[in-house]
Design a protein around this motif. Structure first.
Motif: not given
Length: 139
Positions: A66-94
């Motif tokens: 949800d909006v405002g939820t802490i998520v843990t991500c892994k960066v898959s690619s990056i450029n000068s404007r943004f990073a693409k990520v894979h969201i792995l955890y929502v809060g502490s839940t995998p």
């Protein structure tokens, strides 16, 4: 009448208010019924009345950030404007399956902008969904 089912996503316009009554998992706006959840659309009618339109999630539904939820991500690619990520955890839940996301550089907190240059593919990132107040967890 047997209930008819189809899959829908949040914000999807389901039908006109003249065609059905809103049920759980829906909201109304400008004379239409919209889905507020990802799930199965269920229309049920009793005794010739207007059908009731509801959206139900599967019993083992995927946890969604949800909006405002802490998520843990892994960066898959990056450029000068943004990073693409894979969201792995929502809060502490995998999550069962990862979600794809994008972190735009302009959405990073001013005090954290210098850390964006240190992000690299496979780096871990913690942020507040959907991309506001980011914090780099990789040192």
């Amino acid at each position: 009448m047997a209930p008819s089912m189809r899959y829908c996503v949040p914000g999807e316009r389901l039908c006109n208010l003249e065609e059905a009554s809103p049920g759980s998992g829906t909201y109304t706006r400008h004379g239409y019924i919209f889905s507020s959840l990802s799930g199965c659309l269920v229309k049920t009618s009793d005794n010739g009345e207007l059908p009731v339109v509801s959206v139900t999630r599967e019993t083992e539904s995927q946890l969604l950030p949800d909006v405002g939820t802490i998520v843990t991500c892994k960066v898959s690619s990056i450029n000068s404007r943004f990073a693409k990520v894979h969201i792995l955890y929502v809060g502490s839940t995998p999550l069962k399956n990862s979600f794809r996301g994008t972190i735009r550089k302009e959405d990073v907190r001013a005090t954290e902008k210098d850390k964006v240059s240190r992000w690299y593919p496979s780096a871990g990132v913690r942020c507040s969904a959907p991309g506001h107040t980011l914090k780099n967890s990789a040192k």
